[in-house]
Enzyme design. Sequence first.
Site, PDB file in Angstrom:
ATOM      1  N   CYS A 122       0.658  -1.165   0.040  1.00  0.00           N
ATOM      2  CA  CYS A 122       0.122  -0.011   0.014  1.00  0.00           C
ATOM      3  C   CYS A 122       0.853   1.355  -0.214  1.00  0.00           C
ATOM      4  O   CYS A 122       0.187   2.382  -0.245  1.00  0.00           O
ATOM      5  CB  CYS A 122      -1.141   0.035   1.229  1.00  0.00           C
ATOM      6  SG  CYS A 122      -1.784  -1.647   1.329  1.00  0.00           S
ATOM      7  N   HIS A 255      -3.927   6.500   1.895  1.00  0.00           N
ATOM      8  CA  HIS A 255      -4.377   5.248   1.516  1.00  0.00           C
ATOM      9  C   HIS A 255      -5.611   4.784   2.067  1.00  0.00           C
ATOM     10  O   HIS A 255      -5.827   4.930   3.173  1.00  0.00           O
ATOM     11  CB  HIS A 255      -3.220   4.313   2.204  1.00  0.00           C
ATOM     12  CG  HIS A 255      -3.661   2.750   1.877  1.00  0.00           C
ATOM     13  ND1 HIS A 255      -4.185   2.085   0.779  1.00  0.00           N
ATOM     14  CD2 HIS A 255      -3.692   1.686   2.912  1.00  0.00           C
ATOM     15  CE1 HIS A 255      -4.394   0.960   0.968  1.00  0.00           C
ATOM     16  NE2 HIS A 255      -4.258   0.599   2.083  1.00  0.00           N
ATOM     17  N   ASN A 286     -10.555  -1.330  -0.181  1.00  0.00           N
ATOM     18  CA  ASN A 286      -9.006  -1.082  -0.117  1.00  0.00           C
ATOM     19  C   ASN A 286      -8.303  -1.746  -1.306  1.00  0.00           C
ATOM     20  O   ASN A 286      -8.265  -3.132  -1.469  1.00  0.00           O
ATOM     21  CB  ASN A 286      -8.547  -1.830   1.250  1.00  0.00           C
ATOM     22  CG  ASN A 286      -7.084  -1.590   1.558  1.00  0.00           C
ATOM     23  OD1 ASN A 286      -6.367  -1.540   0.558  1.00  0.00           O
ATOM     24  ND2 ASN A 286      -6.797  -1.621   2.821  1.00  0.00           N
TER      25      ASN A 286
HETATM   26  O1  UT7 Z   1      -4.125  -1.757   3.369  1.00  0.00           O
HETATM   27  C1  UT7 Z   1      -3.352  -2.321   4.264  1.00  0.00           C
HETATM   28  C2  UT7 Z   1      -3.245  -2.087   5.574  1.00  0.00           C
HETATM   29  N1  UT7 Z   1      -4.449  -2.473   6.281  1.00  0.00           N
HETATM   30  C3  UT7 Z   1      -5.253  -1.991   7.159  1.00  0.00           C
HETATM   31  O2  UT7 Z   1      -4.688  -0.914   7.339  1.00  0.00           O
HETATM   32  C4  UT7 Z   1      -6.306  -2.752   7.698  1.00  0.00           C
HETATM   33  C5  UT7 Z   1      -6.310  -2.395   9.277  1.00  0.00           C
HETATM   34  N2  UT7 Z   1      -7.137  -3.199  10.010  1.00  0.00           N
HETATM   35  C6  UT7 Z   1      -8.372  -2.826   9.828  1.00  0.00           C
HETATM   36  O3  UT7 Z   1      -8.869  -2.000   9.374  1.00  0.00           O
HETATM   37  C7  UT7 Z   1      -9.311  -3.725  11.063  1.00  0.00           C
HETATM   38  O4  UT7 Z   1      -8.653  -4.311  11.906  1.00  0.00           O
HETATM   39  C8  UT7 Z   1     -10.649  -4.489  10.208  1.00  0.00           C
HETATM   40  C9  UT7 Z   1     -11.413  -3.734   9.499  1.00  0.00           C
HETATM   41  C10 UT7 Z   1      -9.805  -5.553   9.299  1.00  0.00           C
HETATM   42  C11 UT7 Z   1     -11.217  -5.190  11.393  1.00  0.00           C
HETATM   43  O5  UT7 Z   1     -11.834  -4.381  12.419  1.00  0.00           O
HETATM   44  P1  UT7 Z   1     -11.623  -4.609  13.956  1.00  0.00           P
HETATM   45  O6  UT7 Z   1     -12.608  -3.460  14.715  1.00  0.00           O
HETATM   46  O7  UT7 Z   1     -10.193  -4.579  14.159  1.00  0.00           O
HETATM   47  O8  UT7 Z   1     -12.093  -5.858  14.211  1.00  0.00           O
HETATM   48  P2  UT7 Z   1     -11.652  -7.122  15.055  1.00  0.00           P
HETATM   49  O9  UT7 Z   1     -10.934  -8.134  14.004  1.00  0.00           O
HETATM   50  O10 UT7 Z   1     -11.020  -6.421  16.449  1.00  0.00           O
HETATM   51  O11 UT7 Z   1     -12.857  -7.721  15.509  1.00  0.00           O
HETATM   52  C12 UT7 Z   1     -13.794  -7.321  16.239  1.00  0.00           C
HETATM   53  C13 UT7 Z   1     -15.179  -8.173  16.557  1.00  0.00           C
HETATM   54  C14 UT7 Z   1     -14.835  -9.581  16.833  1.00  0.00           C
HETATM   55  O12 UT7 Z   1     -15.683 -10.038  17.394  1.00  0.00           O
HETATM   56  P3  UT7 Z   1     -15.777 -10.230  19.190  1.00  0.00           P
HETATM   57  O13 UT7 Z   1     -14.307 -11.049  19.658  1.00  0.00           O
HETATM   58  O14 UT7 Z   1     -15.323  -8.694  19.589  1.00  0.00           O
HETATM   59  O15 UT7 Z   1     -16.677 -10.709  19.586  1.00  0.00           O
HETATM   60  C15 UT7 Z   1     -14.628 -10.457  15.473  1.00  0.00           C
HETATM   61  O16 UT7 Z   1     -14.969 -11.633  15.705  1.00  0.00           O
HETATM   62  O17 UT7 Z   1     -15.524  -8.060  15.198  1.00  0.00           O
HETATM   63  C16 UT7 Z   1     -15.793  -9.585  14.824  1.00  0.00           C
HETATM   64  N3  UT7 Z   1     -15.571  -9.719  13.331  1.00  0.00           N
HETATM   65  C17 UT7 Z   1     -16.515  -9.558  12.398  1.00  0.00           C
HETATM   66  N4  UT7 Z   1     -18.047  -9.484  12.663  1.00  0.00           N
HETATM   67  C18 UT7 Z   1     -18.668  -9.351  11.726  1.00  0.00           C
HETATM   68  C19 UT7 Z   1     -14.514  -9.536  12.565  1.00  0.00           C
HETATM   69  N5  UT7 Z   1     -14.677  -9.639  11.235  1.00  0.00           N
HETATM   70  C20 UT7 Z   1     -16.068  -9.429  11.179  1.00  0.00           C
HETATM   71  C21 UT7 Z   1     -16.670  -9.325  10.098  1.00  0.00           C
HETATM   72  N6  UT7 Z   1     -18.143  -9.515  10.230  1.00  0.00           N
HETATM   73  N7  UT7 Z   1     -16.544  -9.648   8.924  1.00  0.00           N
END
Ligand code: UT7
Length: 330
Positions: A122, A255, A286
Amino acid sequence: MAMLNSAAGAPHARILSVGSCRGERVVDNAEMCTMIDSSDEWIQQRTGIVERRWASQDQTVVGMAADASRVAVERAGLSLDQVDAIIVATISGTRSMPSVACEVAAELGIQGAAAFDVTAACAGFCKGLSLADSLVRTGGATHVLVVGVEILSRLLDTSDRGTAFLFGDGAGACVVGPSEVPAMSPVVWGSDASQADVLTIDDSRSLAEGQPHPYIRMEGTKVFRWATTFISDRAREVLEASGLAPEELDVFIPHQANNRITDSILRHLKLPEDVVVARDIRNSGNTSAASIPLAMDELLSSGKATSGQQALLIGFGGGLAYAGQVVTLP
Ligand code: UT7
């Protein structure tokens, strides 16, 4: 001892034009939720994505890069044979040799251009821009095509609900050429290889039949934390290196990783309320190396931003790696 000649080129470089090509297939969150256990509401709240564009079966990395490049070269008022260097930032070329840039040169019928790829995920587009700036100012080239292109949909583990909803496909291209006035600030760039494993294209594990191999593997929370802390500080350094005060900046094009990351960097930079902020992630997802030029083209084409405005760009992601600069919009 005989004196060597040293490189000398234009006094300054600037972006002359931008063009883009988007994936033809619109994949909205409802369709995404037929593949993963998620919801439209969750995806929108956590990322800002409403839909992403995926390449149709007929679209290729080289073809999309070439289409975006044709538009950019035409908008620069140049002919293709005036391009003397091509830099392609991508992580989704299907072959490591020849470079995507050489294939784009062949596709466009550009003979003799210096053509090579930049593999910096990225951060690749901003790194490519900086290389183009140096080439123009040192006489290595006069008109450089800098392309960011990705087809990430073919590298997705569509059973991984932590990554599959995030990524999209597209290509954005800029022509960089000579300028009488400064129009590209010094680059701020670097990498943190201690976090090399948090975002990878993983070749180590076989997935179920029908799934792509290799595929993107991401520890999203770790990348998110790095982007909202470390990268926020680097964005401030980009602004300082440019010599502009926050109120002199018109446009912010980070980005397109996640709208919450964009919001966090914005708060950190304390930019004025009226700064135009790129939110192309809403409709594009993205798109890694392609996201900044795609967002730039969207802002200019829609009239949200205008030629001559000063825009802060910052790319960050796999490596982990980053690069940013302030540019005058074409
Ligand atoms: O482009 C290259 C660089 N990449 C980035 O900059 C991406 C950076 N990361 C992110 O943007 C975020 O980490 C994501 C959007 C990928 C994920 O968001 P998050 O707020 O970090 O979610 P998480 O992985 O911490 O998960 C939070 C909760 C979890 O449930 P519990 O444990 O709180 O009950 C996950 O199981 O959300 C759950 N979860 C989902 N729920 C519905 C994880 N993925 C999903 C989903 N739908 N797709």
